[in-house]
Motif scaffolding. Structure first.
Motif, mmCIF file in Angstrom:
data_model
loop_
_atom_site.group_PDB
_atom_site.id
_atom_site.type_symbol
_atom_site.label_atom_id
_atom_site.label_comp_id
_atom_site.label_asym_id
_atom_site.label_seq_id
_atom_site.Cartn_x
_atom_site.Cartn_y
_atom_site.Cartn_z
ATOM 1 N N ILE A 1 15.333 7.072 37.537
ATOM 2 C CA ILE A 1 15.637 6.217 38.673
ATOM 3 C C ILE A 1 17.003 6.512 39.272
ATOM 4 O O ILE A 1 17.221 6.331 40.480
ATOM 5 C CB ILE A 1 15.523 4.716 38.281
ATOM 6 C CG1 ILE A 1 15.509 3.847 39.552
ATOM 7 C CG2 ILE A 1 16.657 4.319 37.338
ATOM 8 C CD1 ILE A 1 14.355 4.128 40.479
ATOM 9 N N LYS B 1 16.774 9.369 41.837
ATOM 10 C CA LYS B 1 15.913 8.975 42.959
ATOM 11 C C LYS B 1 16.618 7.954 43.852
ATOM 12 O O LYS B 1 16.582 8.046 45.084
ATOM 13 C CB LYS B 1 14.599 8.421 42.433
ATOM 14 C CG LYS B 1 13.744 9.459 41.723
ATOM 15 C CD LYS B 1 12.496 8.849 41.100
ATOM 16 C CE LYS B 1 11.686 9.904 40.359
ATOM 17 N NZ LYS B 1 10.495 9.333 39.691
ATOM 18 N N ALA B 2 17.254 6.966 43.232
ATOM 19 C CA ALA B 2 17.963 5.952 44.015
ATOM 20 C C ALA B 2 19.180 6.551 44.710
ATOM 21 O O ALA B 2 19.462 6.251 45.876
ATOM 22 C CB ALA B 2 18.380 4.791 43.117
ATOM 23 N N THR C 1 18.115 8.601 47.689
ATOM 24 C CA THR C 1 17.759 7.729 48.810
ATOM 25 C C THR C 1 19.007 7.190 49.500
ATOM 26 O O THR C 1 19.084 7.134 50.732
ATOM 27 C CB THR C 1 16.887 6.559 48.314
ATOM 28 O OG1 THR C 1 15.710 7.071 47.688
ATOM 29 C CG2 THR C 1 16.486 5.644 49.469
ATOM 30 N N PHE D 1 15.095 -0.954 44.022
ATOM 31 C CA PHE D 1 13.847 -0.404 43.502
ATOM 32 C C PHE D 1 13.104 -1.493 42.735
ATOM 33 O O PHE D 1 13.545 -2.641 42.677
ATOM 34 C CB PHE D 1 14.110 0.829 42.635
ATOM 35 C CG PHE D 1 15.287 0.689 41.696
ATOM 36 C CD1 PHE D 1 15.140 0.144 40.438
ATOM 37 C CD2 PHE D 1 16.553 1.108 42.092
ATOM 38 C CE1 PHE D 1 16.207 0.010 39.579
ATOM 39 C CE2 PHE D 1 17.652 0.977 41.231
ATOM 40 C CZ PHE D 1 17.466 0.433 39.975
ATOM 41 N N TYR D 2 11.982 -1.157 42.137
ATOM 42 C CA TYR D 2 11.152 -2.147 41.448
ATOM 43 C C TYR D 2 11.609 -2.354 40.007
ATOM 44 O O TYR D 2 12.119 -1.443 39.356
ATOM 45 C CB TYR D 2 9.693 -1.715 41.432
ATOM 46 C CG TYR D 2 9.048 -1.585 42.780
ATOM 47 C CD1 TYR D 2 9.547 -2.262 43.885
ATOM 48 C CD2 TYR D 2 7.924 -0.784 42.956
ATOM 49 C CE1 TYR D 2 8.948 -2.144 45.128
ATOM 50 C CE2 TYR D 2 7.323 -0.656 44.200
ATOM 51 C CZ TYR D 2 7.841 -1.342 45.279
ATOM 52 O OH TYR D 2 7.242 -1.210 46.498
ATOM 53 N N LYS E 1 7.561 -6.482 42.948
ATOM 54 C CA LYS E 1 7.670 -5.728 44.186
ATOM 55 C C LYS E 1 8.113 -6.647 45.325
ATOM 56 O O LYS E 1 7.745 -7.812 45.379
ATOM 57 C CB LYS E 1 6.334 -5.073 44.531
ATOM 58 C CG LYS E 1 5.866 -4.071 43.491
ATOM 59 C CD LYS E 1 4.579 -3.390 43.933
ATOM 60 C CE LYS E 1 4.130 -2.365 42.906
ATOM 61 N NZ LYS E 1 2.897 -1.652 43.322
ATOM 62 N N SER F 1 9.880 -3.243 51.896
ATOM 63 C CA SER F 1 9.974 -1.790 51.960
ATOM 64 C C SER F 1 10.682 -1.402 53.244
ATOM 65 O O SER F 1 10.850 -2.223 54.153
ATOM 66 C CB SER F 1 8.584 -1.147 51.906
ATOM 67 O OG SER F 1 7.807 -1.575 52.999
ATOM 68 N N ASP G 1 18.407 -4.053 39.572
ATOM 69 C CA ASP G 1 17.410 -3.283 40.327
ATOM 70 C C ASP G 1 17.985 -2.759 41.647
ATOM 71 O O ASP G 1 17.252 -2.464 42.582
ATOM 72 C CB ASP G 1 16.152 -4.110 40.589
ATOM 73 C CG ASP G 1 16.426 -5.374 41.399
ATOM 74 O OD1 ASP G 1 17.602 -5.631 41.725
ATOM 75 O OD2 ASP G 1 15.465 -6.097 41.716
ATOM 76 N N LEU H 1 13.311 1.475 47.672
ATOM 77 C CA LEU H 1 12.694 2.632 47.048
ATOM 78 C C LEU H 1 11.480 2.142 46.272
ATOM 79 O O LEU H 1 11.607 1.362 45.323
ATOM 80 C CB LEU H 1 13.693 3.318 46.108
ATOM 81 C CG LEU H 1 13.181 4.486 45.275
ATOM 82 C CD1 LEU H 1 12.704 5.623 46.169
ATOM 83 C CD2 LEU H 1 14.273 4.972 44.329
ATOM 84 N N GLU H 2 10.307 2.573 46.678
ATOM 85 C CA GLU H 2 9.076 2.092 46.039
ATOM 86 C C GLU H 2 8.820 2.867 44.757
ATOM 87 O O GLU H 2 7.922 3.701 44.664
ATOM 88 C CB GLU H 2 7.917 2.200 47.032
ATOM 89 C CG GLU H 2 8.130 1.314 48.244
ATOM 90 C CD GLU H 2 6.902 1.185 49.106
ATOM 91 O OE1 GLU H 2 5.784 1.266 48.577
ATOM 92 O OE2 GLU H 2 7.066 0.997 50.324
ATOM 93 N N GLN H 3 9.644 2.562 43.777
ATOM 94 C CA GLN H 3 9.624 3.247 42.484
ATOM 95 C C GLN H 3 10.064 2.262 41.413
ATOM 96 O O GLN H 3 11.084 1.590 41.553
ATOM 97 C CB GLN H 3 10.572 4.446 42.517
ATOM 98 C CG GLN H 3 10.806 5.121 41.176
ATOM 99 C CD GLN H 3 9.603 5.951 40.756
ATOM 100 O OE1 GLN H 3 9.176 6.841 41.475
ATOM 101 N NE2 GLN H 3 9.053 5.649 39.596
#
Length: 243
Positions: free
Chosen positions: A83, A86-87, A90, A101-102, A118, A121, A144, A190-192
């Motif tokens: 994460i 990825k974060a 982004t 994120f999730y 969730k 977005s 998060d 971030l949809e992760q």
């Protein structure tokens, strides 16, 4: 501590600093951290001489950090799915103050009980748009969210010391989130799934502690709303009444 460190160590993003804030612990925490420091030079150790709780300790870590972005995590949880990179990717791509994120929540070793939380977005730009998300059921957790360090520090300066030095019990995250959305200018989702929030199995001791903290928690939230009402051109209550 060893578990959360292992989950950090497994992340692909390596050019980081790992700050442990010891909130006047009385167990073996300091010993464990110092042993980890011998193997990992990225670790920074800070200690409170007296117990200050999570709110103060988190801000202490942020103020002593050097990176452009920070992620506040609890020592009994876990990071997953790379994460960090990825974060961070982004945040850099869209020049964001906050990347959310999730989060999954449940009991350790009981994955069938865990569910992912969730929310929204997309990308939000402009502070007026960001403030509105509070009313849309947005997560007010901190772990998060990857947060620009400069933005985090602005939120600290925005708030009076009486608010971030008090013992808020169960409202550490809510208080910090209020400060962040007042100063943030960009917010992305971030949809992760990237964080496991691990619940403790109920015991008479921690149940009593939770109940004892409820009254002070509600009182602190009332104080926070009053504070932001006078600091934010009344935007929170005006929007609430309008909706």
């Amino acid at each position: 501590i060893k578990k959360i460190y292992s989950s950090i160590q497994r992340q692909e993003l390596k050019d980081i600093e790992i700050i442990f804030v010891d909130d006047a612990s009385t167990d073996e925490s300091a010993k464990v951290i110092k042993l980890l420091m011998e193997k990992d030079k990225r670790i920074v150790y800070l200690k409170n001489e007296v117990n200050k709780r999570a709110f103060y300790s988190r801000y202490k870590g942020v103020l002593n950090s050097k990176g452009n972005y920070v992620l506040v995590i609890d020592p009994d949880d876990l990071l997953i799915n790379n994460i960090l990179i990825k974060a961070y990717g982004t945040a850099i791509k869209y020049d964001l103050d906050i990347v959310q994120f999730y989060m999954m929540i449940g009991y350790y070793n009981s994955p069938h009980l865990w569910s992912d939380l969730k929310y929204s977005s997309g990308i939000l730009k402009g502070n007026s748009e960001i403030r509105k998300i509070f009313y849309y059921g947005i997560s007010r957790n901190l772990p998060d969210k990857l947060i620009r360090r400069e933005t985090f520090i602005k939120s600290i300066k925005f708030m009076k010391p009486e608010y971030y030095e008090l013992d808020y019990h169960i409202n550490d995250d809510d208080t910090a989130f209020f400060g962040l959305i007042h100063v943030a200018q960009s917010y992305g989702f971030l949809e992760q799934i990237g964080y496991f929030y691990i619940l403790r199995y109920p015991t008479p001791e921690n149940h009593k502690k939770f109940l004892d903290g409820l009254n002070s928690g509600f009182e602190s939230m009332a104080n926070i709303f009053r504070y932001f009402y006078y600091q934010s051109d009344n935007i929170f209550l005006l929007e609430s009444e309008y909706r």
